[in-house]
Design a protein around this motif. Structure first.
Motif, PDB file in Angstrom:
ATOM      1  N   SER A   1      -3.971  39.067 -12.672  1.00  0.00           N
ATOM      2  CA  SER A   1      -4.869  39.934 -11.942  1.00  0.00           C
ATOM      3  C   SER A   1      -4.904  39.487 -10.482  1.00  0.00           C
ATOM      4  O   SER A   1      -4.268  38.503 -10.103  1.00  0.00           O
ATOM      5  N   ASP A   2      -5.657  40.202  -9.653  1.00  0.00           N
ATOM      6  CA  ASP A   2      -5.845  39.759  -8.269  1.00  0.00           C
ATOM      7  C   ASP A   2      -6.645  38.467  -8.210  1.00  0.00           C
ATOM      8  O   ASP A   2      -6.421  37.621  -7.352  1.00  0.00           O
ATOM      9  N   ALA A   3      -7.620  38.325  -9.118  1.00  0.00           N
ATOM     10  CA  ALA A   3      -8.485  37.140  -9.135  1.00  0.00           C
ATOM     11  C   ALA A   3      -9.079  36.996 -10.528  1.00  0.00           C
ATOM     12  O   ALA A   3      -9.344  37.977 -11.208  1.00  0.00           O
ATOM     13  N   GLY A   4      -9.287  35.747 -10.949  1.00  0.00           N
ATOM     14  CA  GLY A   4      -9.900  35.511 -12.247  1.00  0.00           C
ATOM     15  C   GLY A   4      -8.951  35.756 -13.401  1.00  0.00           C
ATOM     16  O   GLY A   4      -7.724  35.666 -13.279  1.00  0.00           O
ATOM     17  N   CYS A   5      -9.531  36.089 -14.556  1.00  0.00           N
ATOM     18  CA  CYS A   5      -8.751  36.259 -15.785  1.00  0.00           C
ATOM     19  C   CYS A   5      -8.229  37.682 -15.928  1.00  0.00           C
ATOM     20  O   CYS A   5      -8.980  38.648 -15.770  1.00  0.00           O
ATOM     21  N   PRO A   6      -6.946  37.837 -16.248  1.00  0.00           N
ATOM     22  CA  PRO A   6      -6.396  39.177 -16.429  1.00  0.00           C
ATOM     23  C   PRO A   6      -6.843  39.817 -17.735  1.00  0.00           C
ATOM     24  O   PRO A   6      -7.271  39.129 -18.660  1.00  0.00           O
ATOM     25  N   ALA A   7      -6.759  41.140 -17.771  1.00  0.00           N
ATOM     26  CA  ALA A   7      -6.994  41.947 -18.974  1.00  0.00           C
ATOM     27  C   ALA A   7      -8.464  42.119 -19.335  1.00  0.00           C
ATOM     28  O   ALA A   7      -8.780  42.726 -20.361  1.00  0.00           O
ATOM     29  N   VAL A   8      -9.390  41.611 -18.527  1.00  0.00           N
ATOM     30  CA  VAL A   8     -10.818  41.878 -18.713  1.00  0.00           C
ATOM     31  C   VAL A   8     -11.306  42.589 -17.460  1.00  0.00           C
ATOM     32  O   VAL A   8     -11.260  42.015 -16.364  1.00  0.00           O
ATOM     33  N   ALA A   9     -11.748  43.832 -17.612  1.00  0.00           N
ATOM     34  CA  ALA A   9     -12.065  44.671 -16.457  1.00  0.00           C
ATOM     35  C   ALA A   9     -10.868  44.683 -15.509  1.00  0.00           C
ATOM     36  O   ALA A   9     -11.010  44.534 -14.292  1.00  0.00           O
ATOM     37  N   ASP A  10      -9.697  44.863 -16.071  1.00  0.00           N
ATOM     38  CA  ASP A  10      -8.452  44.690 -15.333  1.00  0.00           C
ATOM     39  C   ASP A  10      -7.357  45.523 -16.012  1.00  0.00           C
ATOM     40  O   ASP A  10      -7.331  45.619 -17.244  1.00  0.00           O
ATOM     41  N   PRO A  11      -6.463  46.134 -15.227  1.00  0.00           N
ATOM     42  CA  PRO A  11      -5.415  46.972 -15.837  1.00  0.00           C
ATOM     43  C   PRO A  11      -4.460  46.217 -16.738  1.00  0.00           C
ATOM     44  O   PRO A  11      -3.732  46.822 -17.526  1.00  0.00           O
ATOM     45  N   GLY A  12      -4.463  44.880 -16.653  1.00  0.00           N
ATOM     46  CA  GLY A  12      -3.603  44.100 -17.540  1.00  0.00           C
ATOM     47  C   GLY A  12      -3.898  44.314 -19.009  1.00  0.00           C
ATOM     48  O   GLY A  12      -3.057  44.023 -19.869  1.00  0.00           O
ATOM     49  N   ALA A  13      -5.090  44.829 -19.319  1.00  0.00           N
ATOM     50  CA  ALA A  13      -5.439  45.109 -20.710  1.00  0.00           C
ATOM     51  C   ALA A  13      -4.458  46.093 -21.343  1.00  0.00           C
ATOM     52  O   ALA A  13      -4.177  46.009 -22.554  1.00  0.00           O
ATOM     53  N   LEU A  14      -3.919  47.005 -20.542  1.00  0.00           N
ATOM     54  CA  LEU A  14      -2.953  47.972 -21.060  1.00  0.00           C
ATOM     55  C   LEU A  14      -1.690  47.272 -21.540  1.00  0.00           C
ATOM     56  O   LEU A  14      -1.138  47.601 -22.594  1.00  0.00           O
ATOM     57  N   VAL A  15      -1.234  46.287 -20.788  1.00  0.00           N
ATOM     58  CA  VAL A  15      -0.043  45.537 -21.159  1.00  0.00           C
ATOM     59  C   VAL A  15      -0.274  44.778 -22.466  1.00  0.00           C
ATOM     60  O   VAL A  15       0.575  44.775 -23.365  1.00  0.00           O
ATOM     61  N   VAL A  16      -1.435  44.138 -22.560  1.00  0.00           N
ATOM     62  CA  VAL A  16      -1.767  43.379 -23.768  1.00  0.00           C
ATOM     63  C   VAL A  16      -1.825  44.302 -24.978  1.00  0.00           C
ATOM     64  O   VAL A  16      -1.363  43.953 -26.070  1.00  0.00           O
ATOM     65  N   ALA A  17      -2.394  45.489 -24.803  1.00  0.00           N
ATOM     66  CA  ALA A  17      -2.495  46.441 -25.910  1.00  0.00           C
ATOM     67  C   ALA A  17      -1.109  46.828 -26.436  1.00  0.00           C
ATOM     68  O   ALA A  17      -0.887  46.888 -27.651  1.00  0.00           O
ATOM     69  N   VAL A  18      -0.186  47.062 -25.514  1.00  0.00           N
ATOM     70  CA  VAL A  18       1.173  47.419 -25.924  1.00  0.00           C
ATOM     71  C   VAL A  18       1.816  46.252 -26.669  1.00  0.00           C
ATOM     72  O   VAL A  18       2.444  46.428 -27.725  1.00  0.00           O
ATOM     73  N   ALA A  19       1.650  45.040 -26.147  1.00  0.00           N
ATOM     74  CA  ALA A  19       2.241  43.861 -26.788  1.00  0.00           C
ATOM     75  C   ALA A  19       1.664  43.632 -28.180  1.00  0.00           C
ATOM     76  O   ALA A  19       2.401  43.326 -29.130  1.00  0.00           O
ATOM     77  N   GLN A  20       0.376  43.799 -28.327  1.00  0.00           N
ATOM     78  CA  GLN A  20      -0.252  43.604 -29.637  1.00  0.00           C
ATOM     79  C   GLN A  20       0.215  44.659 -30.638  1.00  0.00           C
ATOM     80  O   GLN A  20       0.438  44.353 -31.814  1.00  0.00           O
ATOM     81  N   ARG A  21       0.351  45.874 -30.190  1.00  0.00           N
ATOM     82  CA  ARG A  21       0.818  46.934 -31.097  1.00  0.00           C
ATOM     83  C   ARG A  21       2.214  46.637 -31.617  1.00  0.00           C
ATOM     84  O   ARG A  21       2.562  47.016 -32.732  1.00  0.00           O
ATOM     85  N   GLU A  22       3.023  45.981 -30.807  1.00  0.00           N
ATOM     86  CA  GLU A  22       4.395  45.679 -31.212  1.00  0.00           C
ATOM     87  C   GLU A  22       4.520  44.331 -31.917  1.00  0.00           C
ATOM     88  O   GLU A  22       5.621  43.921 -32.287  1.00  0.00           O
ATOM     89  N   GLY A  23       3.404  43.624 -32.070  1.00  0.00           N
ATOM     90  CA  GLY A  23       3.447  42.335 -32.732  1.00  0.00           C
ATOM     91  C   GLY A  23       4.033  41.227 -31.878  1.00  0.00           C
ATOM     92  O   GLY A  23       4.497  40.214 -32.406  1.00  0.00           O
ATOM     93  N   LEU A  24       4.020  41.389 -30.556  1.00  0.00           N
ATOM     94  CA  LEU A  24       4.529  40.367 -29.654  1.00  0.00           C
ATOM     95  C   LEU A  24       3.468  39.286 -29.431  1.00  0.00           C
ATOM     96  O   LEU A  24       2.273  39.548 -29.522  1.00  0.00           O
ATOM     97  N   LYS A  25       3.904  38.087 -29.140  1.00  0.00           N
ATOM     98  CA  LYS A  25       2.989  36.958 -28.985  1.00  0.00           C
ATOM     99  C   LYS A  25       2.242  37.044 -27.660  1.00  0.00           C
ATOM    100  O   LYS A  25       2.858  37.184 -26.596  1.00  0.00           O
ATOM    101  N   VAL A  26       0.913  36.924 -27.720  1.00  0.00           N
ATOM    102  CA  VAL A  26       0.063  36.951 -26.521  1.00  0.00           C
ATOM    103  C   VAL A  26      -0.695  35.624 -26.444  1.00  0.00           C
ATOM    104  O   VAL A  26      -1.327  35.213 -27.413  1.00  0.00           O
ATOM    105  N   VAL A  27      -0.631  34.958 -25.286  1.00  0.00           N
ATOM    106  CA  VAL A  27      -1.267  33.647 -25.118  1.00  0.00           C
ATOM    107  C   VAL A  27      -2.181  33.667 -23.887  1.00  0.00           C
ATOM    108  O   VAL A  27      -1.690  33.707 -22.757  1.00  0.00           O
ATOM    109  N   PRO A  28      -3.503  33.634 -24.077  1.00  0.00           N
ATOM    110  CA  PRO A  28      -4.405  33.546 -22.929  1.00  0.00           C
ATOM    111  C   PRO A  28      -4.507  32.108 -22.435  1.00  0.00           C
ATOM    112  O   PRO A  28      -4.717  31.189 -23.226  1.00  0.00           O
TER     113      PRO A  28
END
Length: 293
Positions: free
Chosen positions: A130-157
């Protein structure tokens, strides 16, 4: 046809301007963890936190994050320029020209996101920033994570600063029952209605309400909170979180905020990243100790 210049793969070259602006907070020879010390994995989508202020990165990010960042070659980012600067702050020796960036923002064609994850499908790790802080929370990165989870890809925060949680931690409000609302409506009437609803929900459910505002409207938001809510309701303003010089985190009831605003005791909050919290509950987690972990 997609506009490739807006949101296609960007093979970034390190410019003189970026090099001059970059500040190396944690040089590679100062970091005890290096990429060759970490076990290789089958490829993961790393959610990479970014510093939120002028604080040295070594003060807010674990050394392990730096080791992972050094070995990544693909990044999905909210802002290309800011991402390049952050990576140079992590390690000035990183070769930006050898990296591939995909820019994810409001102009992005969402159909592109799935294609960007092709390196991950091949077993190559990628980073989301993200621009600052943690990605994918109130952040467009959530879309990327959603796609990865749907495909069963490994996600590591990865571990790093979150303005939402840090503001809640420092507020003194209920940390067991809370809700993050994102941005509230811009129109005055709709905003007032939203604030009253949040206050009512906070009182009925004994929960903390958390939301954000566009930085140049922070003062207006605080005044609207003070004018709209019950005098006994508590408000926390958390601004410039993690900044050694300008961090401002203050919790007061509405009556106190009104007096502070009237007497000029509130610093200028505009154009500074801020989080707002509302608490109208009974505060039994503080006064009676019933909600300890």
């Amino acid at each position: 046809m997609k506009k490739e210049t807006s949101f296609s793969t960007a093979h970034a070259a390190a410019s003189c301007e970026d090099t001059n602006d970059a500040i190396s907070d944690t040089g590679s020879n100062q970091n005890p963890l290096h990429a060759d010390m970490l076990p290789r994995d089958e490829g993961a989508l790393y959610l990479v936190p970014v510093g939120m202020s002028d604080a040295p990165l070594a003060d807010v990010l674990p050394a392990g994050n730096m080791a992972i960042i050094r070995r990544l070659r693909y990044f999905i980012v909210e802002n290309l320029r800011e991402a390049r600067r952050f990576l140079k702050r992590c390690d000035a020796s990183i070769d930006i020209s050898a990296l591939t960036f995909y820019e994810l923002n409001r102009h992005t064609d969402i159909n592109e996101v799935g294609r960007w994850l092709e390196p991950l499908r091949r077993g190559e790790s990628m980073g989301v920033m993200s621009d600052a802080g943690c990605p994918a929370v109130a952040d467009p990165g959530a879309l990327v994570v959603a796609v990865a989870q749907r495909e069963g890809l490994k996600v590591v925060p990865l571990v790093g600063p979150s303005s939402i949680l840090m503001a809640l931690m420092a507020s003194g409000f209920n940390g067991q029952g809370f809700s993050f609302q994102g941005y509230l409506p811009i129109a005055d009437a709709a905003r007032v209605a939203a604030l009253k609803r949040l206050e009512s929900d906070s009182r009925r459910h004994d929960m903390t309400q958390i939301f954000i505002e566009t930085p140049y409207r922070n003062v207006r938001m605080l005044r609207q909170l003070a004018d709209t809510l019950n005098p006994a309701t508590r408000i926390c303003v958390a601004c410039d979180i993690t900044s050694p010089q300008t961090e401002y985190i203050v919790s007061r009831d509405v009556a106190q905020w009104r007096r502070m605003l009237a007497s000029g005791q509130v610093p200028d909050l505009d154009k500074r990243p801020a989080i707002f919290l509302i608490y109208a509950g009974v505060a039994e987690h503080v006064h009676q100790g019933k909600r300890k972990h």
